[in-house]
Design a protein around this motif. Sequence first.
Motif, short mmCIF file in Angstrom:
data_model
loop_
_atom_site.label_atom_id
_atom_site.label_comp_id
_atom_site.label_asym_id
_atom_site.label_seq_id
_atom_site.Cartn_x
_atom_site.Cartn_y
_atom_site.Cartn_z
N PHE A 19 25.80 -12.07 -36.90
CA PHE A 19 25.72 -10.81 -35.17
C PHE A 19 24.92 -9.52 -35.61
N ASP A 20 24.07 -9.37 -34.85
CA ASP A 20 23.05 -8.05 -34.80
C ASP A 20 23.91 -6.52 -35.09
N LEU A 21 23.69 -5.91 -35.31
CA LEU A 21 23.98 -4.91 -35.58
C LEU A 21 24.37 -3.82 -34.40
N ASP A 22 23.00 -2.72 -34.37
CA ASP A 22 22.97 -1.92 -33.45
C ASP A 22 22.68 -2.66 -31.63
N GLY A 23 24.15 -1.81 -31.63
CA GLY A 23 24.19 -2.09 -29.91
C GLY A 23 25.49 -3.40 -29.59
N THR A 24 25.86 -4.03 -31.13
CA THR A 24 26.76 -5.20 -30.82
C THR A 24 28.00 -4.77 -31.70
N LEU A 25 27.47 -4.56 -33.25
CA LEU A 25 28.77 -4.23 -33.55
C LEU A 25 29.14 -2.46 -33.63
N VAL A 26 27.68 -1.75 -33.70
CA VAL A 26 28.34 0.06 -33.35
C VAL A 26 27.24 0.47 -33.17
N ASP A 27 27.41 1.33 -32.34
CA ASP A 27 27.23 2.40 -31.00
C ASP A 27 25.78 3.15 -32.92
N SER A 28 25.03 3.12 -32.61
CA SER A 28 24.22 4.02 -33.16
C SER A 28 23.83 5.05 -32.66
N VAL A 29 23.47 5.32 -31.67
CA VAL A 29 22.23 6.40 -31.36
C VAL A 29 22.20 7.29 -31.33
N PRO A 30 23.76 8.03 -31.19
CA PRO A 30 23.77 9.08 -32.06
C PRO A 30 23.35 9.95 -32.62
N ASP A 31 23.37 8.85 -34.27
CA ASP A 31 22.69 8.95 -35.69
C ASP A 31 20.75 8.83 -35.07
N LEU A 32 20.17 8.41 -34.71
CA LEU A 32 19.08 7.15 -34.18
C LEU A 32 18.90 8.60 -33.51
N THR A 33 19.23 9.04 -32.67
CA THR A 33 18.78 9.84 -31.43
C THR A 33 18.46 11.97 -33.01
N VAL A 34 19.29 11.00 -33.18
CA VAL A 34 18.93 12.91 -34.29
C VAL A 34 18.28 12.59 -35.23
N ALA A 35 17.91 11.65 -35.69
CA ALA A 35 16.89 11.30 -36.65
C ALA A 35 15.17 11.30 -35.84
N VAL A 36 15.06 10.12 -33.98
CA VAL A 36 14.03 10.57 -33.47
C VAL A 36 13.64 11.79 -33.03
N ASP A 37 14.82 12.79 -32.97
CA ASP A 37 13.97 14.64 -32.41
C ASP A 37 13.82 14.61 -33.52
N ALA A 38 14.37 14.98 -34.49
CA ALA A 38 13.94 15.12 -35.45
C ALA A 38 12.85 14.73 -36.15
N ALA A 39 12.09 14.03 -36.04
CA ALA A 39 11.28 13.92 -36.21
C ALA A 39 10.36 14.17 -35.73
N LEU A 40 10.39 14.04 -34.44
CA LEU A 40 9.27 14.51 -33.87
C LEU A 40 8.96 15.92 -33.24
N VAL A 41 10.12 16.92 -33.46
CA VAL A 41 9.88 18.38 -33.99
C VAL A 41 9.13 19.21 -35.36
N ASP A 42 9.56 17.59 -36.49
CA ASP A 42 8.16 18.07 -37.04
C ASP A 42 6.97 17.33 -37.17
N LEU A 43 6.98 17.06 -35.97
CA LEU A 43 4.88 16.91 -35.52
C LEU A 43 4.73 17.57 -34.36
N GLY A 44 5.49 18.79 -33.65
CA GLY A 44 5.29 19.44 -32.86
C GLY A 44 5.22 19.54 -31.95
N MET A 45 6.37 18.32 -30.96
CA MET A 45 6.71 17.60 -30.34
C MET A 45 8.23 18.18 -29.27
N PRO A 46 8.30 17.80 -28.46
CA PRO A 46 9.52 18.47 -28.21
C PRO A 46 10.11 17.12 -28.26
N GLY A 47 12.42 17.24 -28.75
CA GLY A 47 13.19 15.76 -28.85
C GLY A 47 13.54 15.09 -27.76
#
Length: 227
Positions: A19-47
Amino acid sequence: MRGRYAMHGCLEGIELVAFDLDGTLVDSVPDLTVAVDAALVDLGMPGAGEGKVRDWVGNGSRMLMERALLDAWGEAPAAARLDAAHERFLARYGEAPCARTRLYPGVREALEALWTSGRQLVLVTNKPAAFIAPILRATGIDRYFALCLGGDSLPSKKPDPLPLRHAAERFEVACERCLMVGDSRHDIAAGKAAGFRTLGVPYGYNHGEPVASSGPDVVVESLAELV
């Protein structure tokens, strides 16, 4: 065999299911989005927002951040800047990798039935291996998998067939008796290259493309259809 369930015809002769995990067994995009956006903001960019992140998932965390930076800057990032952004993402995602991640409907029932039938179940994801166990524990499906491989577990990741062939060899199962279950073209390509039967689910993350376009042997609307 641990028990008996009526199974979908695509499982006939199948001894190992990957089995694949993301998008197959679990919808992980909400948590991934929080992390991506936080990383971008840390680097001075918008989410970027969940809509964009949903289309970027599937090739591992480094590619996820490369796509995020390309979207923010309009050009591919230099290696050093990508390294820094990737490290920020890993740190942010590690803070809460499964606060909002949820199983898709039918997943638990399918895993239970497949496990009960005596088949070997393995997880083959491009997500970094460090995040696999916390998510499986949080969603209560960790007991079903005899092997879990992340995108950094072996020298190559999907769509390379290496992880799938490694799993088949580990359990001494011929590749033609194995099934790859995933939501993206990378899953289907890896399965075909490995000599696995392939099954696609249409609800996950496939860069806006129907998974059926990749030509899996079977497409099911829900993994509940397997039992």
